[in-house]
Design a protein around this motif. Sequence first.
Motif, PDB file in Angstrom:
ATOM      1  N   LEU A 144       0.861  -1.181   0.000  1.00  0.00           N
ATOM      2  CA  LEU A 144       0.000   0.000   0.000  1.00  0.00           C
ATOM      3  C   LEU A 144       0.896   1.229   0.000  1.00  0.00           C
ATOM      4  O   LEU A 144       2.025   1.186   0.519  1.00  0.00           O
ATOM      5  N   ARG A 145       0.378   2.314  -0.543  1.00  0.00           N
ATOM      6  CA  ARG A 145       1.064   3.596  -0.429  1.00  0.00           C
ATOM      7  C   ARG A 145       0.130   4.602   0.219  1.00  0.00           C
ATOM      8  O   ARG A 145      -0.953   4.884  -0.301  1.00  0.00           O
ATOM      9  N   LEU A 146       0.568   5.104   1.356  1.00  0.00           N
ATOM     10  CA  LEU A 146      -0.187   6.142   2.058  1.00  0.00           C
ATOM     11  C   LEU A 146       0.298   7.514   1.610  1.00  0.00           C
ATOM     12  O   LEU A 146       1.491   7.701   1.347  1.00  0.00           O
ATOM     13  N   SER A 147      -0.639   8.446   1.552  1.00  0.00           N
ATOM     14  CA  SER A 147      -0.314   9.824   1.199  1.00  0.00           C
ATOM     15  C   SER A 147      -0.732  10.755   2.324  1.00  0.00           C
ATOM     16  O   SER A 147      -1.738  10.507   2.990  1.00  0.00           O
ATOM     17  N   CYS A 148       0.031  11.810   2.504  1.00  0.00           N
ATOM     18  CA  CYS A 148      -0.281  12.853   3.482  1.00  0.00           C
ATOM     19  C   CYS A 148      -0.173  14.189   2.761  1.00  0.00           C
ATOM     20  O   CYS A 148       0.938  14.660   2.500  1.00  0.00           O
ATOM     21  N   ALA A 149      -1.322  14.757   2.424  1.00  0.00           N
ATOM     22  CA  ALA A 149      -1.353  16.038   1.731  1.00  0.00           C
ATOM     23  C   ALA A 149      -1.406  17.161   2.752  1.00  0.00           C
ATOM     24  O   ALA A 149      -2.282  17.175   3.630  1.00  0.00           O
ATOM     25  N   ALA A 150      -0.471  18.088   2.646  1.00  0.00           N
ATOM     26  CA  ALA A 150      -0.376  19.177   3.609  1.00  0.00           C
ATOM     27  C   ALA A 150      -0.875  20.483   3.003  1.00  0.00           C
ATOM     28  O   ALA A 150      -0.658  20.747   1.820  1.00  0.00           O
ATOM     29  N   SER A 151      -1.519  21.278   3.821  1.00  0.00           N
ATOM     30  CA  SER A 151      -1.914  22.627   3.431  1.00  0.00           C
ATOM     31  C   SER A 151      -1.521  23.580   4.549  1.00  0.00           C
ATOM     32  O   SER A 151      -1.532  23.214   5.727  1.00  0.00           O
ATOM     33  N   GLY A 152      -1.124  24.772   4.163  1.00  0.00           N
ATOM     34  CA  GLY A 152      -0.734  25.770   5.147  1.00  0.00           C
ATOM     35  C   GLY A 152       0.730  25.761   5.509  1.00  0.00           C
ATOM     36  O   GLY A 152       1.192  26.627   6.257  1.00  0.00           O
ATOM     37  N   ILE A 153       1.465  24.784   4.999  1.00  0.00           N
ATOM     38  CA  ILE A 153       2.912  24.724   5.209  1.00  0.00           C
ATOM     39  C   ILE A 153       3.565  24.211   3.938  1.00  0.00           C
ATOM     40  O   ILE A 153       2.903  23.649   3.066  1.00  0.00           O
ATOM     41  N   THR A 154       4.884  24.379   3.878  1.00  0.00           N
ATOM     42  CA  THR A 154       5.679  23.788   2.809  1.00  0.00           C
ATOM     43  C   THR A 154       6.422  22.610   3.413  1.00  0.00           C
ATOM     44  O   THR A 154       7.355  22.794   4.197  1.00  0.00           O
ATOM     45  N   LEU A 204       4.163   7.190   2.340  1.00  0.00           N
ATOM     46  CA  LEU A 204       4.724   6.031   3.029  1.00  0.00           C
ATOM     47  C   LEU A 204       4.417   4.819   2.157  1.00  0.00           C
ATOM     48  O   LEU A 204       3.257   4.377   2.092  1.00  0.00           O
ATOM     49  N   GLN A 205       5.434   4.325   1.465  1.00  0.00           N
ATOM     50  CA  GLN A 205       5.298   3.117   0.662  1.00  0.00           C
ATOM     51  C   GLN A 205       5.533   1.927   1.568  1.00  0.00           C
ATOM     52  O   GLN A 205       6.590   1.825   2.204  1.00  0.00           O
ATOM     53  N   MET A 206       4.549   1.037   1.625  1.00  0.00           N
ATOM     54  CA  MET A 206       4.617  -0.109   2.525  1.00  0.00           C
ATOM     55  C   MET A 206       4.571  -1.387   1.698  1.00  0.00           C
ATOM     56  O   MET A 206       3.583  -1.648   1.010  1.00  0.00           O
ATOM     57  N   ASN A 207       5.649  -2.142   1.750  1.00  0.00           N
ATOM     58  CA  ASN A 207       5.745  -3.412   1.014  1.00  0.00           C
ATOM     59  C   ASN A 207       5.856  -4.574   1.986  1.00  0.00           C
ATOM     60  O   ASN A 207       6.154  -4.390   3.169  1.00  0.00           O
ATOM     61  N   SER A 208       5.631  -5.765   1.466  1.00  0.00           N
ATOM     62  CA  SER A 208       5.739  -6.989   2.281  1.00  0.00           C
ATOM     63  C   SER A 208       4.975  -6.852   3.583  1.00  0.00           C
ATOM     64  O   SER A 208       5.497  -7.149   4.672  1.00  0.00           O
ATOM     65  N   LEU A 209       3.753  -6.396   3.484  1.00  0.00           N
ATOM     66  CA  LEU A 209       2.959  -6.125   4.681  1.00  0.00           C
ATOM     67  C   LEU A 209       2.649  -7.392   5.453  1.00  0.00           C
ATOM     68  O   LEU A 209       2.457  -8.471   4.878  1.00  0.00           O
ATOM     69  N   LYS A 210       2.609  -7.228   6.774  1.00  0.00           N
ATOM     70  CA  LYS A 210       2.361  -8.332   7.693  1.00  0.00           C
ATOM     71  C   LYS A 210       1.106  -8.024   8.513  1.00  0.00           C
ATOM     72  O   LYS A 210       0.760  -6.850   8.694  1.00  0.00           O
ATOM     73  N   PRO A 211       0.455  -9.026   9.059  1.00  0.00           N
ATOM     74  CA  PRO A 211      -0.715  -8.764   9.913  1.00  0.00           C
ATOM     75  C   PRO A 211      -0.403  -7.819  11.063  1.00  0.00           C
ATOM     76  O   PRO A 211      -1.264  -7.015  11.448  1.00  0.00           O
ATOM     77  N   GLU A 212       0.807  -7.863  11.581  1.00  0.00           N
ATOM     78  CA  GLU A 212       1.166  -6.982  12.696  1.00  0.00           C
ATOM     79  C   GLU A 212       1.345  -5.526  12.279  1.00  0.00           C
ATOM     80  O   GLU A 212       1.555  -4.662  13.130  1.00  0.00           O
ATOM     81  N   ASP A 213       1.275  -5.248  10.987  1.00  0.00           N
ATOM     82  CA  ASP A 213       1.284  -3.861  10.515  1.00  0.00           C
ATOM     83  C   ASP A 213      -0.115  -3.233  10.579  1.00  0.00           C
ATOM     84  O   ASP A 213      -0.266  -2.032  10.318  1.00  0.00           O
ATOM     85  N   THR A 214      -1.107  -4.019  10.918  1.00  0.00           N
ATOM     86  CA  THR A 214      -2.476  -3.506  11.026  1.00  0.00           C
ATOM     87  C   THR A 214      -2.556  -2.429  12.102  1.00  0.00           C
ATOM     88  O   THR A 214      -2.151  -2.659  13.250  1.00  0.00           O
ATOM     89  N   ALA A 215      -3.033  -1.254  11.721  1.00  0.00           N
ATOM     90  CA  ALA A 215      -3.099  -0.111  12.630  1.00  0.00           C
ATOM     91  C   ALA A 215      -3.751   1.060  11.915  1.00  0.00           C
ATOM     92  O   ALA A 215      -3.955   1.022  10.694  1.00  0.00           O
ATOM     93  N   VAL A 216      -4.045   2.090  12.686  1.00  0.00           N
ATOM     94  CA  VAL A 216      -4.371   3.386  12.094  1.00  0.00           C
ATOM     95  C   VAL A 216      -3.063   4.140  11.933  1.00  0.00           C
ATOM     96  O   VAL A 216      -2.286   4.254  12.891  1.00  0.00           O
ATOM     97  N   TYR A 217      -2.820   4.641  10.739  1.00  0.00           N
ATOM     98  CA  TYR A 217      -1.581   5.351  10.428  1.00  0.00           C
ATOM     99  C   TYR A 217      -1.860   6.849  10.387  1.00  0.00           C
ATOM    100  O   TYR A 217      -2.821   7.300   9.747  1.00  0.00           O
ATOM    101  N   TYR A 218      -0.977   7.600  11.059  1.00  0.00           N
ATOM    102  CA  TYR A 218      -1.145   9.050  11.182  1.00  0.00           C
ATOM    103  C   TYR A 218       0.064   9.775  10.613  1.00  0.00           C
ATOM    104  O   TYR A 218       1.220   9.387  10.856  1.00  0.00           O
ATOM    105  N   CYS A 219      -0.208  10.854   9.944  1.00  0.00           N
ATOM    106  CA  CYS A 219       0.831  11.780   9.516  1.00  0.00           C
ATOM    107  C   CYS A 219       1.008  12.826  10.621  1.00  0.00           C
ATOM    108  O   CYS A 219       0.026  13.245  11.252  1.00  0.00           O
TER     109      CYS A 219
END
Length: 112
Positions: free
Chosen positions: A17-27, A79-94
């Motif tokens: 999976l690839r997660l994205s975090c789009a920012a506004s108000g900062i560079t 965040l590019q995530m490869n070879s994912l495992k069940p223990e990677d299950t979580a809520v991901y935050y930027c």
Amino acid sequence: VQLVESGGGLVQPGGSLRLSCAASGITTSSYTMAWYRQAPGKQRELVANLISGGSTNYAGSVKGRFTISRDNAKNTVYLQMNSLKPEDTAVYYCFLPVLNVWGQGTQVTVSS
């Protein structure tokens, strides 16, 4: 300042999976950016960070599997995530440490 994550979902073990975090108000290129995750019943933990100068750091559990990067033109951190495992299950935050700003989180579930 606002951070908006996307890209989470359900994936089978070994998938990507690839997660994205789009920012506004900062560079984003001017600041350290980070990804954290929180699994049910566990504390929030640092997954990876990207220093403004370009260096990166990873949690031992994801090193070699995950890659943090940014696209300055899109003001987005990935965040590019490869070879994912069940223990990677979580809520991901930027996270933007300098202003203590969190995104709303995106759920990643790794299951067959």
